[in-house]
Design a protein around this motif. Structure first.
Motif, PDB file in Angstrom:
ATOM      1  N   GLY A 144       0.803  -1.220   0.000  1.00 29.00           N
ATOM      2  CA  GLY A 144       0.000   0.000   0.000  1.00 29.00           C
ATOM      3  C   GLY A 144       0.835   1.268   0.000  1.00 29.00           C
ATOM      4  O   GLY A 144       1.813   1.383   0.742  1.00 29.00           O
ATOM      5  N   TYR A 145       0.433   2.234  -0.824  1.00 25.92           N
ATOM      6  CA  TYR A 145       1.230   3.444  -1.012  1.00 25.92           C
ATOM      7  C   TYR A 145       1.413   4.220   0.293  1.00 25.92           C
ATOM      8  O   TYR A 145       2.514   4.682   0.604  1.00 25.92           O
ATOM      9  CB  TYR A 145       0.567   4.335  -2.065  1.00 25.92           C
ATOM     10  CG  TYR A 145       1.315   5.624  -2.321  1.00 25.92           C
ATOM     11  CD1 TYR A 145       2.497   5.610  -3.052  1.00 25.92           C
ATOM     12  CD2 TYR A 145       0.844   6.839  -1.812  1.00 25.92           C
ATOM     13  CE1 TYR A 145       3.201   6.797  -3.277  1.00 25.92           C
ATOM     14  CE2 TYR A 145       1.544   8.014  -2.041  1.00 25.92           C
ATOM     15  CZ  TYR A 145       2.718   7.984  -2.780  1.00 25.92           C
ATOM     16  OH  TYR A 145       3.403   9.147  -2.988  1.00 25.92           O
ATOM     17  N   ARG A 146       0.363   4.382   1.097  1.00 26.32           N
ATOM     18  CA  ARG A 146       0.478   5.142   2.347  1.00 26.32           C
ATOM     19  C   ARG A 146       1.437   4.454   3.318  1.00 26.32           C
ATOM     20  O   ARG A 146       2.246   5.103   3.988  1.00 26.32           O
ATOM     21  CB  ARG A 146      -0.896   5.333   2.978  1.00 26.32           C
ATOM     22  CG  ARG A 146      -1.808   6.267   2.179  1.00 26.32           C
ATOM     23  CD  ARG A 146      -3.124   6.516   2.892  1.00 26.32           C
ATOM     24  NE  ARG A 146      -3.990   7.370   2.116  1.00 26.32           N
ATOM     25  CZ  ARG A 146      -3.929   8.704   2.100  1.00 26.32           C
ATOM     26  NH1 ARG A 146      -3.025   9.317   2.841  1.00 26.32           N
ATOM     27  NH2 ARG A 146      -4.762   9.400   1.362  1.00 26.32           N
ATOM     28  N   ASP A 147       1.339   3.122   3.396  1.00 28.26           N
ATOM     29  CA  ASP A 147       2.263   2.385   4.259  1.00 28.26           C
ATOM     30  C   ASP A 147       3.698   2.497   3.744  1.00 28.26           C
ATOM     31  O   ASP A 147       4.653   2.556   4.530  1.00 28.26           O
ATOM     32  CB  ASP A 147       1.856   0.911   4.346  1.00 28.26           C
ATOM     33  CG  ASP A 147       0.583   0.716   5.147  1.00 28.26           C
ATOM     34  OD1 ASP A 147       0.269   1.591   5.974  1.00 28.26           O
ATOM     35  OD2 ASP A 147      -0.101  -0.304   4.944  1.00 28.26           O
ATOM     36  N   TRP A 148       3.841   2.532   2.425  1.00 26.66           N
ATOM     37  CA  TRP A 148       5.181   2.680   1.842  1.00 26.66           C
ATOM     38  C   TRP A 148       5.789   4.036   2.207  1.00 26.66           C
ATOM     39  O   TRP A 148       6.973   4.144   2.525  1.00 26.66           O
ATOM     40  CB  TRP A 148       5.109   2.514   0.334  1.00 26.66           C
ATOM     41  CG  TRP A 148       6.410   2.718  -0.363  1.00 26.66           C
ATOM     42  CD1 TRP A 148       7.433   1.828  -0.471  1.00 26.66           C
ATOM     43  CD2 TRP A 148       6.829   3.899  -1.058  1.00 26.66           C
ATOM     44  NE1 TRP A 148       8.465   2.377  -1.187  1.00 26.66           N
ATOM     45  CE2 TRP A 148       8.126   3.636  -1.557  1.00 26.66           C
ATOM     46  CE3 TRP A 148       6.233   5.129  -1.321  1.00 26.66           C
ATOM     47  CZ2 TRP A 148       8.834   4.593  -2.296  1.00 26.66           C
ATOM     48  CZ3 TRP A 148       6.930   6.071  -2.047  1.00 26.66           C
ATOM     49  CH2 TRP A 148       8.215   5.794  -2.523  1.00 26.66           C
ATOM     50  N   ILE A 149       4.965   5.086   2.196  1.00 24.87           N
ATOM     51  CA  ILE A 149       5.444   6.415   2.585  1.00 24.87           C
ATOM     52  C   ILE A 149       5.926   6.397   4.037  1.00 24.87           C
ATOM     53  O   ILE A 149       7.010   6.906   4.370  1.00 24.87           O
ATOM     54  CB  ILE A 149       4.328   7.472   2.405  1.00 24.87           C
ATOM     55  CG1 ILE A 149       4.049   7.705   0.902  1.00 24.87           C
ATOM     56  CG2 ILE A 149       4.706   8.784   3.089  1.00 24.87           C
ATOM     57  CD1 ILE A 149       5.141   8.419   0.173  1.00 24.87           C
ATOM     58  N   LYS A 150       5.135   5.793   4.922  1.00 21.90           N
ATOM     59  CA  LYS A 150       5.526   5.716   6.330  1.00 21.90           C
ATOM     60  C   LYS A 150       6.824   4.925   6.478  1.00 21.90           C
ATOM     61  O   LYS A 150       7.729   5.314   7.237  1.00 21.90           O
ATOM     62  CB  LYS A 150       4.414   5.062   7.142  1.00 21.90           C
ATOM     63  CG  LYS A 150       3.136   5.877   7.216  1.00 21.90           C
ATOM     64  CD  LYS A 150       2.040   5.098   7.930  1.00 21.90           C
ATOM     65  CE  LYS A 150       0.717   5.855   7.913  1.00 21.90           C
ATOM     66  NZ  LYS A 150      -0.374   5.059   8.532  1.00 21.90           N
ATOM     67  N   SER A 151       6.921   3.809   5.764  1.00 21.99           N
ATOM     68  CA  SER A 151       8.127   2.985   5.847  1.00 21.99           C
ATOM     69  C   SER A 151       9.350   3.737   5.339  1.00 21.99           C
ATOM     70  O   SER A 151      10.449   3.620   5.897  1.00 21.99           O
ATOM     71  CB  SER A 151       7.934   1.700   5.029  1.00 21.99           C
ATOM     72  OG  SER A 151       6.877   0.934   5.537  1.00 21.99           O
ATOM     73  N   SER A 152       9.166   4.523   4.277  1.00 25.54           N
ATOM     74  CA  SER A 152      10.285   5.294   3.720  1.00 25.54           C
ATOM     75  C   SER A 152      10.790   6.320   4.718  1.00 25.54           C
ATOM     76  O   SER A 152      11.992   6.531   4.858  1.00 25.54           O
ATOM     77  CB  SER A 152       9.855   5.979   2.424  1.00 25.54           C
ATOM     78  OG  SER A 152       9.490   5.030   1.455  1.00 25.54           O
TER      79      SER A 152
END
Length: 343
Positions: free
Chosen positions: A313-321
């Protein structure tokens, strides 16, 4: 193409303010536009360029109110970007076809090939036996069209494109330079001696109407059946589409993406540059994929936004980044805590 501001205003449904007789020869960016050119203002950040421009005319919205005196002609329209798109389309067609007025005497057209009304063929182009080309299609220089290829009406095929045997192109399609349609799919069978035997690729490629394909993009023929590019698809430069892939209506894919064989991508997807797809996957309609992502699993739920490799998921990817950028700091903190806890 040279046209007066008054005639152009009538063509695009614009309200004219200024000199109706000024002649327009072509489009340019507002920062660079000179005498005889037309430009546009849609983003207020560029408004300061308007007051010093030498452009013959400027497209603006109907609501635009200039802050300073102008020396150019204004053409007021409902939607600036949409009007610019249509205007560029007119100029592109003019540029693409003005050097090709007929079937060149230097083209090779087989006797049993069929050319529709007003087809134009450039120099050193080869149109093979059994090929059929629809009315008003323009085939520019050094194009190869293989045996039994079908090309629809009002297409533009740019120099160096290759459309190989039995492939089908719909109406209103654009193939940019060095596109290859219908090369063999990547199919090999290993034997016991670690040699690879080629699997014959006997299918074709079918491209439906209103598809545009960027330079150096390749679409492989199917092993059996057809590789399918559905209506309205837009492919950027340097994309690899493997054998038996299907891409749904109005999906867009940016440069350097790769789609392995037999993957089915749904309609209305948006796929960023350098995205890679494993083979034999199903991607739901409306999927949005961030650039440089890797897709290694089926995407069953429509209208998801994904990122990462493997993608999630894009939002989770942003948080992970964001967390990833803090890893050095967190590592130091953990090291300090461990040292304090040592006996």
């Amino acid at each position: 193409m040279q046209i007066s501001a008054a005639a152009l205003a009538q063509m695009i449904g614009a309200a004219l303010e200024g000199d109706p007789d000024v002649m327009i020869t072509g489009p340019a960016r507002i920062e660079e536009a000179g005498q005889g050119q037309i430009t546009f203002l849609a983003n207020p950040a560029y408004e300061h360029h308007l007051y010093g421009t030498e452009a013959a005319a400027v497209l603006v919205s109907r609501q635009f109110q200039p802050k300073n005196e102008l020396s150019t002609t204004l053409l007021r329209v409902d939607n600036v970007y949409e009007t610019v798109r249509g205007l560029l389309e007119i100029y592109q067609q003019d540029e693409a076809t003005k050097t090709v007025r007929q079937v060149s005497q230097h083209a090779c057209v087989e006797d049993d090939a069929q050319l529709g009304k007003d087809v134009r063929v450039g120099k050193f182009t080869v149109i093979s036996s059994g090929a059929r080309i629809g009315a008003s299609t323009v085939v520019l220089d050094q194009v190869f069209i293989g045996p039994n290829v079908r090309i629809g009406e009002h297409c533009t095929i740019y120099p160096g494109a290759r459309i190989l045997r039995d492939c089908v192109i719909g109406n209103h399609c654009v193939l940019h330079p060095n596109v290859v349609i219908g090369a063999d799919g990547f199919g090999f069978l290993p034997d016991g001696d670690n040699h690879y035997r080629k699997i014959p690729q006997v299918g074709n490629v079918i491209i439906e109407d209103h598809v545009e394909i960027g330079s150096n993009t390749t679409i492989d023929r199917a092993t059996m059946g057809s590789t399918l590019i559905r209506q309205g698809v837009k492919l950027d430069n340097l994309i690899q589409i493997g054998h038996n892939v299907e891409i749904g209506n109005n999906t867009v894919i940016a440069a350097q993406a790769g789609v392995a064989g037999s993957t089915k991508i749904g309609a209305n997807c948006r796929i960023g540059g350098q995205v890679g797809f494993a083979g034999h996957l199903t991607i739901a309609d409306g999927t949005n994929i961030q650039a440089q992502s890797g897709i290694a699993r089926h995407i069953r739920e429509p209208n998801q936004a994904l990122a990462g490799s493997p993608a999630f998921g894009y939002r989770d990817w942003i948080k992970s980044s964001l967390l990833h950028t803090r890893l050095p700091e967190l590592y130091k903190r953990i090291a300090r805590l461990e040292k304090k806890l040592e006996p």
